[in-house]
Design a protein around this motif. Structure first.
Motif, mmCIF file in Angstrom:
data_model
loop_
_atom_site.group_PDB
_atom_site.id
_atom_site.type_symbol
_atom_site.label_atom_id
_atom_site.label_comp_id
_atom_site.label_asym_id
_atom_site.label_seq_id
_atom_site.Cartn_x
_atom_site.Cartn_y
_atom_site.Cartn_z
ATOM 1 N N CYS A 135 -6.470 21.797 -5.972
ATOM 2 C CA CYS A 135 -6.256 20.373 -6.207
ATOM 3 C C CYS A 135 -5.145 20.208 -7.227
ATOM 4 C CB CYS A 135 -7.540 19.718 -6.702
ATOM 5 S SG CYS A 135 -7.413 17.926 -6.940
ATOM 6 N N THR A 136 -4.094 19.503 -6.860
ATOM 7 C CA THR A 136 -2.985 19.247 -7.771
ATOM 8 C C THR A 136 -2.722 17.754 -7.863
ATOM 9 O OG1 THR A 136 -1.387 19.541 -5.976
ATOM 10 C CG2 THR A 136 -1.883 21.476 -7.332
ATOM 11 N N VAL A 137 -2.128 17.347 -8.959
ATOM 12 C CA VAL A 137 -1.817 15.939 -9.180
ATOM 13 C C VAL A 137 -0.574 15.562 -8.389
ATOM 14 C CG1 VAL A 137 -1.140 14.218 -10.889
ATOM 15 C CG2 VAL A 137 -2.879 15.933 -11.463
ATOM 16 N N GLU A 138 -0.657 14.459 -7.675
ATOM 17 C CA GLU A 138 0.469 13.930 -6.902
ATOM 18 C C GLU A 138 1.172 12.861 -7.736
ATOM 19 O OE1 GLU A 138 1.158 11.519 -2.713
ATOM 20 O OE2 GLU A 138 -0.727 12.596 -3.069
ATOM 21 N N LEU A 139 2.339 13.213 -8.263
ATOM 22 C CA LEU A 139 3.089 12.299 -9.116
ATOM 23 C C LEU A 139 3.897 11.306 -8.277
ATOM 24 C CD1 LEU A 139 4.376 14.853 -11.772
ATOM 25 C CD2 LEU A 139 2.593 13.127 -12.119
ATOM 26 N N GLY A 140 4.303 10.217 -8.924
ATOM 27 C CA GLY A 140 5.097 9.213 -8.238
ATOM 28 C C GLY A 140 4.358 8.549 -7.096
ATOM 29 N N ALA A 141 3.043 8.454 -7.217
ATOM 30 C CA ALA A 141 2.212 7.837 -6.186
ATOM 31 C C ALA A 141 1.343 6.772 -6.848
ATOM 32 C CB ALA A 141 1.360 8.877 -5.477
ATOM 33 N N GLU A 142 1.639 5.524 -6.581
ATOM 34 C CA GLU A 142 0.961 4.415 -7.253
ATOM 35 C C GLU A 142 0.041 3.673 -6.298
ATOM 36 O OE1 GLU A 142 2.012 0.230 -9.621
ATOM 37 O OE2 GLU A 142 3.612 1.486 -8.796
ATOM 38 N N LEU A 143 -1.206 3.540 -6.686
ATOM 39 C CA LEU A 143 -2.122 2.704 -5.933
ATOM 40 C C LEU A 143 -1.716 1.253 -6.139
ATOM 41 C CD1 LEU A 143 -4.765 2.377 -4.280
ATOM 42 C CD2 LEU A 143 -5.945 2.111 -6.476
ATOM 43 N N ARG A 144 -1.303 0.604 -5.059
ATOM 44 C CA ARG A 144 -0.837 -0.778 -5.167
ATOM 45 C C ARG A 144 -1.946 -1.776 -4.830
ATOM 46 N NH1 ARG A 144 4.484 -2.413 -5.056
ATOM 47 N NH2 ARG A 144 4.781 -0.464 -6.201
ATOM 48 N N SER A 145 -2.781 -1.425 -3.841
ATOM 49 C CA SER A 145 -3.874 -2.314 -3.470
ATOM 50 C C SER A 145 -4.872 -1.533 -2.624
ATOM 51 C CB SER A 145 -3.357 -3.526 -2.677
ATOM 52 O OG SER A 145 -2.777 -3.107 -1.451
ATOM 53 N N PHE A 146 -6.024 -2.155 -2.348
ATOM 54 C CA PHE A 146 -7.024 -1.502 -1.507
ATOM 55 C C PHE A 146 -7.940 -2.556 -0.911
ATOM 56 C CE2 PHE A 146 -8.773 -1.632 -5.785
ATOM 57 C CZ PHE A 146 -10.064 -2.123 -5.591
ATOM 58 N N GLU A 147 -8.574 -2.183 0.171
ATOM 59 C CA GLU A 147 -9.609 -2.995 0.809
ATOM 60 C C GLU A 147 -10.796 -2.084 1.066
ATOM 61 O OE1 GLU A 147 -9.550 -6.194 1.421
ATOM 62 O OE2 GLU A 147 -7.441 -6.600 0.912
ATOM 63 N N GLN A 148 -11.992 -2.559 0.768
ATOM 64 C CA GLN A 148 -13.165 -1.737 1.030
ATOM 65 C C GLN A 148 -14.101 -2.421 2.005
ATOM 66 O OE1 GLN A 148 -16.343 -1.086 -1.793
ATOM 67 N NE2 GLN A 148 -15.445 -2.564 -3.260
ATOM 68 N N SER A 149 -14.814 -1.597 2.751
ATOM 69 C CA SER A 149 -15.827 -2.076 3.680
ATOM 70 C C SER A 149 -17.113 -1.304 3.397
ATOM 71 C CB SER A 149 -15.377 -1.843 5.123
ATOM 72 O OG SER A 149 -15.308 -0.447 5.398
ATOM 73 N N HIS A 156 -8.454 -4.789 -12.015
ATOM 74 C CA HIS A 156 -7.898 -6.123 -11.763
ATOM 75 C C HIS A 156 -8.184 -6.572 -10.339
ATOM 76 C CE1 HIS A 156 -5.903 -7.154 -15.492
ATOM 77 N NE2 HIS A 156 -5.370 -5.939 -15.567
ATOM 78 N N GLN A 157 -8.011 -5.669 -9.360
ATOM 79 C CA GLN A 157 -8.232 -6.086 -7.980
ATOM 80 C C GLN A 157 -9.706 -6.353 -7.699
ATOM 81 O OE1 GLN A 157 -5.998 -4.187 -4.898
ATOM 82 N NE2 GLN A 157 -7.464 -4.794 -3.319
ATOM 83 N N LEU A 158 -10.583 -5.626 -8.357
ATOM 84 C CA LEU A 158 -12.011 -5.902 -8.204
ATOM 85 C C LEU A 158 -12.406 -7.227 -8.851
ATOM 86 C CD1 LEU A 158 -13.628 -2.401 -8.884
ATOM 87 C CD2 LEU A 158 -13.489 -3.591 -6.689
ATOM 88 N N GLY A 159 -11.552 -7.716 -9.763
ATOM 89 C CA GLY A 159 -11.848 -8.971 -10.442
ATOM 90 C C GLY A 159 -12.926 -8.853 -11.492
ATOM 91 N N LEU A 160 -13.072 -7.648 -12.059
ATOM 92 C CA LEU A 160 -14.123 -7.434 -13.047
ATOM 93 C C LEU A 160 -13.701 -7.974 -14.410
ATOM 94 C CD1 LEU A 160 -15.213 -3.790 -12.175
ATOM 95 C CD2 LEU A 160 -16.186 -5.942 -11.368
#
Length: 550
Positions: free
Chosen positions: A126-140, A179-183
């Motif tokens: 397992c290695t860290v993936e740099l330059g990869a930003e979570l911008r948004s998500f949707e969950q079900s 922030h996206q969860l609105g907590l």
């Protein structure tokens, strides 16, 4: 590694330790970080004893301690004086004991700390993936679909959509996940306290001390980052107004230092990083929303006073990691994941209270008659942090089950080990019937499985315990029998992963148990005692609380 099941957004200590626990259980993980290079700077440099103990079980402690320094006293000076007017130990040195082998904090620059964790994590594929930003998500109900923006070496961006079973936000105080969860992020921002933090080479100061000058409304604190003593971290409180909206340069800090202290004998190099800092004291009121979790600074931020932040973050990760692994493997119900917030929020709330009080003694009162520099006290070692009142922990007979102070010493009768607290260590354990070298409990504990320690009794009383454990899924628990010197016989080995002779008596003494009576101690993968019982019934009840029904 197969298709990742868990996305970890943020590769600080919390994210790295969470990945560590999950990979130890063979859970496929993807850990990303929006930065294109690994962060530099000391930042959270204090590593408390409870974290050192966890690192011993994870197998990373030797590398951590190889470069780490100790928490040295603070020398307090008057301007122009070369000799301190007082020295204040931040924490009183304690001698190691068999059951607490790492009682004193260590200090290590956070960038080096993270580098060591990444190197060990790489051994688990397992290695860290740099330059990869979570911008948004949707969950079900079934998954989380994440939108990730990847930045290449040339600065070009590309968008990826990927599906995971779980998402964990370890993405800092400005957490996109939160922030996206609105907590809510309840608390306050202390706008009256202005500080600048950074790291820079220093010549002319003894690395055996932290060095502090408090003049009027200003405070300068310099501390060595590690045992080399070549680079110091600095905190400059009460900055001049013209620095309020920009970070100081190395030259700016040197000029301010010379004005404040009159110490022209101290020389500074170029800073590796400098940043303004505003004290925020905030926490969430939940750490889970469906298939999405928060850990570390994404869930709580606070004063750096007391060195609890990084340590609390990795303890978050340890608590969540083993539970998420069991649920991912289909061995535990999703409801087990609710106990993550149940156990951790109480600890975090108490920690915020402690660090805020500590900060008020120092940073908030600079330049006032109430200013004082005092030691952290034993409580900051985090060895007394507990999960009293947890719905999944079986406390010993006679213990009070309701919640109590999350940082308070246990009160087991006669020094007996107590559920909800850390599991003590014990060295000089000889594997029975072998010529193997001695081992210790911290090496026996397993971050991927419960360790069931069986003390005393006889084959007739121990048999039902092994039968009860035989009814749970292999790999969830590992039974270890602890006997006195010469007490083990070949028949004792049946059903046990190991039989250890406690020849020096450290295990029996440290756990406060008697060899005549059967005592079963279940140690969770995060090093917390989940059960103290005198019979197999207690063992069955404990695992019924955390596992799916057979």
């Amino acid at each position: 590694m197969s298709q990742p099941s868990v996305l970890i957004a943020g590769a600080g200590p919390a994210g790295l330790i969470l990945a560590f626990f999950l990979r130890k259980s063979d859970v496929p993980v993807r850990i990303i970080d929006k930065e294109r290079t690994h962060r530099i700077g000391s930042r959270g440099a204090g590593i408390m004893p409870r974290t050192l103990e966890m690192y011993a079980t994870l197998g990373v402690l030797d590398d951590i301690l190889a470069g780490a320094g100790t928490m040295v006293p603070t020398a307090v000076y008057d301007p122009g004086e070369l000799v301190p007017k007082a020295t204040v130990p931040l924490i009183t040195y304690q001698e190691p004991t068999p059951n607490v082998p790492h009682p004193n904090p260590a200090t290590l620059s956070q960038d080096r700390h993270e580098e060591i964790l990444r190197a060990h994590l790489a051994k688990l594929s397992c290695t860290v993936e740099l330059g990869a930003e979570l911008r948004s998500f949707e969950q079900s109900a079934d998954n989380v679909v994440a939108t990730i923006i990847k930045t290449g070496a040339d600065g070009t961006e590309s968008e990826e959509t990927a599906t995971f079973e779980w998402l964990v936000g370890t993405d800092g105080a400005r957490s996109v996940v939160r922030h996206q969860l609105g907590l809510s992020f309840l608390g306050e921002t202390n706008k009256e306290t202005a500080m600048t933090l950074g790291d820079l080479p220093v010549e002319g100061l003894d690395p055996g001390f932290w060095h502090m000058w408090n003049v009027g409304s200003k405070l300068i604190l310099l501390r060595p980052n590690d045992k080399s003593g070549k680079v110091f971290s600095f905190m400059y409180g009460g900055r001049p107004e013209h620095f309020a909206n920009k970070a100081l340069t190395s030259a700016d800090f040197a000029e301010e230092f010379y004005k404040l202290t009159g110490r022209q004998d101290v020389k500074f190099g170029e800073a590796t990083w400098i940043s303004n800092y505003t004290e925020n004291i905030r926490m969430v009121d939940t750490m889970r929303e469906g298939r999405v979790f928060l850990a570390g600074d994404a869930a709580h931020c606070h004063s750096p006073s007391g060195g609890q932040g990084l340590n609390s973050s990795v303890q978050d990760a340890a608590n969540l990691g083993w539970k998420l692994a069991l649920v991912h493997q289909g061995l535990a119900p999703s409801a087990l994941l609710d106990t993550y917030a149940e156990e951790r929020l109480r600890v975090i709330a108490r920690m915020l209270g402690l660090t805020t009080a500590r900060s008020k003694e120092t940073i908030h009162n600079v330049g006032t008659k109430d200013f004082k520099m005092t030691s952290h006290g034993d409580i900051m070692r985090m060895l007394t942090v507990n999960y009293r009142g947890s719905s999944i922990i079986s406390e010993e007979p006679g213990a009070v089950a309701e919640q109590s102070d999350a940082y308070t010493e246990g009160a087991g009768a006669g020094g007996r080990v107590q559920a909800t607290y850390r599991a003590p260590d014990a060295p000089e354990l000889l594997p029975a019937g072998t010529q193997d070298a001695p081992t210790r409990l911290f090496a026996v504990f397993n971050p991927a499985a419960h360790t069931v320690l069986v003390f005393g009794g006889d084959p007739a009383t121990r048999g039902p315990v092994i039968t009860a454990l035989g009814r749970i899924v292999p790999g969830v628990a590992r039974a270890v029998l602890l006997l006195g010197e010469g007490e083990a016989s070949p028949s004792d080995a049946a059903g046990f992963a190991a039989v250890l002779e406690d020849r020096a008596g450290h295990a029996y003494k440290g756990y406060g148990v008697d060899s005549k009576d059967l005592t079963v101690v279940v140690v969770r993968p995060d090093g917390v005692v989940g059960l103290v019982s005198s019979n197999a019934g207690g063992v069955e009840q404990y695992f019924q609380r955390i596992l799916n029904a057979a």
